[in-house]
Structure formats: C-alpha cells, structure tokens
Design an enzyme around this catalytic site. Structure first.
Site, PDB file in Angstrom:
ATOM      1  N   GLU A 167      32.670  -4.648  10.424  1.00 33.83           N
ATOM      2  CA  GLU A 167      32.259  -5.835   9.675  1.00 33.83           C
ATOM      3  C   GLU A 167      30.984  -5.523   8.891  1.00 33.83           C
ATOM      4  O   GLU A 167      29.947  -5.205   9.475  1.00 33.83           O
ATOM      5  CB  GLU A 167      32.012  -7.009  10.627  1.00 33.83           C
ATOM      6  CG  GLU A 167      31.703  -8.308   9.912  1.00 33.83           C
ATOM      7  CD  GLU A 167      31.554  -9.485  10.858  1.00 33.83           C
ATOM      8  OE1 GLU A 167      32.061 -10.573  10.535  1.00 33.83           O
ATOM      9  OE2 GLU A 167      30.940  -9.320  11.929  1.00 33.83           O
ATOM     10  N   CYS A 194      32.207 -14.605   8.551  1.00 33.89           N
ATOM     11  CA  CYS A 194      33.053 -13.942   9.549  1.00 33.89           C
ATOM     12  C   CYS A 194      34.517 -13.919   9.130  1.00 33.89           C
ATOM     13  O   CYS A 194      35.279 -13.078   9.589  1.00 33.89           O
ATOM     14  CB  CYS A 194      32.927 -14.644  10.904  1.00 33.89           C
ATOM     15  SG  CYS A 194      31.279 -14.577  11.597  1.00 33.89           S
ATOM     16  N   LYS A 236      19.578 -24.369  18.765  1.00 32.69           N
ATOM     17  CA  LYS A 236      18.675 -23.294  18.358  1.00 32.69           C
ATOM     18  C   LYS A 236      19.195 -22.700  17.052  1.00 32.69           C
ATOM     19  O   LYS A 236      20.201 -22.000  17.032  1.00 32.69           O
ATOM     20  CB  LYS A 236      18.575 -22.182  19.398  1.00 32.69           C
ATOM     21  CG  LYS A 236      17.376 -21.246  19.111  1.00 32.69           C
ATOM     22  CD  LYS A 236      17.541 -19.863  19.650  1.00 32.69           C
ATOM     23  CE  LYS A 236      18.285 -18.940  18.736  1.00 32.69           C
ATOM     24  NZ  LYS A 236      17.568 -18.648  17.451  1.00 32.69           N
ATOM     25  N   GLU A 248      32.158 -17.774  18.801  1.00 36.12           N
ATOM     26  CA  GLU A 248      32.769 -17.468  17.507  1.00 36.12           C
ATOM     27  C   GLU A 248      32.030 -16.251  16.989  1.00 36.12           C
ATOM     28  O   GLU A 248      30.863 -16.329  16.619  1.00 36.12           O
ATOM     29  CB  GLU A 248      32.655 -18.666  16.554  1.00 36.12           C
ATOM     30  CG  GLU A 248      33.609 -18.565  15.363  1.00 36.12           C
ATOM     31  CD  GLU A 248      33.038 -17.759  14.217  1.00 36.12           C
ATOM     32  OE1 GLU A 248      33.370 -16.551  14.121  1.00 36.12           O
ATOM     33  OE2 GLU A 248      32.267 -18.310  13.424  1.00 36.12           O
TER      34      GLU A 248
END
Length: 460
Positions: free
Chosen positions: A362, A270, A161, A236
């Site tokens: 973040e 990331c 996906k 992750e």
C-alpha cells in the site's frame, strides 16, 4: 508516522498546502485519559436511560448543528488535511447524514422473542458503555463519524482520538454536540500521539471497545493489547485494491473513471484502486485513454473549487510515496503538481509486474500500477495476490462474469462498472489483513451492543 517525544505537551497542526503551523493543540496525557473515561462512564449511564425518542431527537439536533456549520467544518478540513474544498464539503455533509441515519436506528434497535417451552424468551441489545474511536488523518471527519454516530445511537459514550495531524474538525464537532444538547462528558475528543493518548485508551479497563482505522501493523498491535482485557474491536486497516478492466467493458468509461479511483484524496485512501488490471486486447487502448484523464485531474490550491487533488498530508508521507517511485523509474503517465511550499506529489501511473513492490504494498499516495492479464482466471488470481481484501472494482458488460468475479475476488466491498465503495446505508469492512468487523449500514448499531437473553418462566 510522526515520532513524538514521550513528554510532548502540545501538537502543532500544519497546513499541508503551505507548510505553515495553523494551530497548537494540547496533548491528552494518560492521567487525563483516565479522567475522561470516568466522565464518559457517568454520562453514559444517563444517556442509556433516556427514552429512545429523546436520544434520537438529540442526535438529530447534533446533525442539524453540523449542517448549520457545514462551511466552517469544510474550511477546517481544507486547512488541516489539504482536501479540496469540494471534497471537504462532502465530508462535512457525510457527518450530518451519518448522524441522521444513526438517529433513525435508535427506535429500531429491537430484540427478538424466541419460542421456548415453559415461558417467554426475549433478547435485548444493551450498550457496551464507553467506546474509544481512534480516527485517521486521511478522512478525519467521516471516519470519526462512522464509529461515533452509531455508538452514540446505541446508548454508549464516545472518546474520540483524532490523528495527531488533524484534530481541529474533531474538536469542533465535540463543541457542536454540546451546543446541540448532548450531555457533558458523553462525547469527548482527546488529541494526542497514538503511543501516548491512543495507548492509554486501548489499555484502560473502563473502555469496552476500540474502533480503529489505520495501518495494518498498528491495528495488529491494538488487537493484541485489547486481548488482555477482552475488549471488543473493529479494525479498518490497509488495502491494495484492484481495478479489473475486461476486454468487453466500455473501455472509454473505465479509463475516464480510473483516475478518481486512485487520485481522490491524493491517493490517501484505503480503498484506492492502485492496481489496475487490464485484459491484454484492450491494454494499449486503455493506457492511451487513461493519460488525458489523469492529466485532467488538476492539482492545486485546495481552497479553489476547480482543484481536484490537494497535497499529501506531510513531508514524511511524501517521502514514503517517493520511495516507491524513484526519479529514474519509467512512468507511463506523470501529471503535474505545484512547485514551492506544500507536500505535493504528481499523479503517477507505472507499468508493472505482479511481483513488483508497487503492485503488492500500500503506497497511500497518487500512484497506480497497470498490469495486463489474459483471461478471467488470471484476473481473479492477480486480484487476490495480496494480503489485503478491502475493496475493488470490475468493468464488464457481461452480467454473469460480473457475478462470478465479484464472488471470486476476496474483498469486502466491490463495485461493478463503478468505483463507489462507501455508502452509509451499506456495510463496509475488509477481508484478510484489511480488518475485522463491519461499519455503516443497517446493522451498524449492533456492533456497539451486547445481546442479552432473558427467559421468563410461565410455569405455575
């Protein structure tokens, strides 16, 4: 995250550098997910039964097909993700390399013979069955391949996906897999919103494992849903990685390399080293050297080979980044970005404090905060002052210090005098809330198998 109505039937794919709709893709609804799982399960049985050499050969054909269409795939990545063409070519090549590397593991997926009394004991690595890979929009091709290539090599079927904003490269890869001779139904791409298509995959009892790359919040929700059917998961998730520059480092080299560590992919990474920790004696000198390095990181047309930084993925992401850096915020360094259409945001460096929001959350954009530290103990404390633990860098000429600090920083992937985090030859994954499990490296196939133990009696 884009919120879609529950009855949406199509996704519009937008070029983030022009804001133009470039494609419309049908959404895969829950009923279609169920049918895809059934097709995948049927294909997987035959795939797992293939001789290892034949499975490896088909994966190499898939890699060759990707190589033959490298420029086409890179062009799609430029248009749907806004990546500079040089980056996009590397990403398509990385898919090819991952498939080649995984193919090499098929015939080396060996078990063990364990000494026991009264017989022979051996282990086998059996494929899980149907694996769902939920890929992000920041690196659509490589991260999709991180899960897909080893899962296929280990004998599984894969349902991929892609992110709602970046389905085009995934759909093309699935077509290339069929052209290369992979069985129908073995590798399918199911576009759609996460709360619709992704949720149906996570909840389906016929899916044995979910591999997810994305935000920590969504990762936690997926993990909770997987627990109801004891699905295997690899996650992750987010990061807030430090870049630690000691006074004994080659400060010129550290400053020259720093922009790439938080501006590559426009900071939508990331592993971005968005917390730059600099030892006090060289702090001013580092900032002085950093400014021209940041300003040289050219933002512009992603199709231009000279461009090093493209747009952000969406208007929503641009607003998120802006929320961290209001116009009144004093920026130590601010670069340039194109005016007009496109989701552009300039490279920005802030001087900050460890407790600032920009230093602990973040941002996922081209923004870094620079913070001074006094000694090694404070550097480690600041580096670990986060819920995350994905990546990081340290710059020093002292080998003993490099080893001490590398062991002390709580992160899954560290680089010394470098910002390189990801190689397909080596394991990748995070500590703490940056994730669960490891991808890539020599053991990648094992993450998609169950270990079966068989004892054969030799008693008369």
């Amino acid at each position: 995250m884009t919120v879609h109505p529950p009855d949406i039937t199509h996704l519009d794919v937008t070029d983030p550098s022009t804001e133009e709709v470039i494609a419309t893709v049908p959404v895969t609804g829950p009923a279609e997910v169920g049918a895809a799982v059934a097709r995948a399960a049927a294909a997987q049985a035959g795939w797992a039964a293939l001789a290892p050499g034949d499975r490896a050969r088909l994966l190499r054909r898939f890699a060759a097909a990707v190589d033959d269409h490298l420029e086409e795939l890179a062009g799609l990545e430029v248009r749907e993700a806004g990546h500079p063409i040089g980056n996009a070519r590397w990403e398509a090549g990385n898919v090819r390399d991952l498939l080649e590397y995984a193919a090499g593991g098929v015939e080396r997926l060996t078990g063990s013979q364990i000494p026991v009394p009264g017989g022979l004991d051996v282990t086998f690595h059996e494929p899980l069955g149907v694996v769902a890979v939920i890929a992000p929009w920041n690196f659509p091709m490589p991260i999709a391949a991180w899960g897909t290539a080893p899962a296929l090599a280990a004998g599984n079927a894969v349902l991929l996906k892609p992110a709602e904003t970046t389905p085009l490269t995934a759909l093309r890869l699935a077509a290339l897999a069929l052209e290369a001779g992979l069985p129908e139904g073995l590798f399918q791409v199911l576009p759609g919103p996460g709360p619709v298509t992704g949720a149906a995959l996570v909840e389906h009892p016929g899916v044995a494992k979910v591999v997810f790359t994305g935000s920590t919040a969504v990762g936690k929700a997926i993990m909770a849903k997987c627990a109801t059917t004891v699905k295997r998961v690899t996650l992750e998730l987010g990061g807030k990685s430090p870049n630690i520059v000691f006074a004994d480092a080659d400060v010129e080299a550290a400053a020259a390399a720093a922009p790439g560590s938080f501006l590559d992919n426009t900071g939508q990474d990331c592993c971005a080293r968005s917390r730059i920790l600099v030892q006090a004696p060289v702090y001013d000198r580092f900032l002085e050297l950093l400014e021209p390095a940041v300003r040289s990181f050219t933002a512009g047309d992603p199709a231009d080979p000279a461009t090093r930084m493209g747009p952000l993925i969406s208007a929503a992401q641009r607003e998120r980044v802006r929320s961290y850096v209001p116009e009144s915020a004093p920026a130590a360094i601010r670069g340039d970005a194109p005016a007009g259409k496109g989701f552009w945001y300039p490279a920005t460096v802030l001087e900050g404090r460890p407790e600032d929001r920009t230093a602990v959350e973040e941002i996922f954009g081209p923004v870094a905060v620079v913070i001074p530290f006094t000694d090694e103990a404070e550097a480690v404390r600041l580096a670990n002052a986060t819920d995350y633990g994905l990546s990081g860098s340290l710059w020093t000429r002292d080998v003993a210090r490099a080893i001490r600090v590398s062991r002390a920083v709580a992160a899954g992937n560290l680089s010394v005098n470098s910002h390189s985090s990801v190689r397909y030859w080596t394991p990748f994954g995070g500590f703490r809330q940056s994730g669960l499990g490891r991808e890539l490296g020599p053991d990648a196939l094992h993450a998609f198998t169950e270990t079966k133990n068989v004892f054969i009696s030799t008693e008369d």
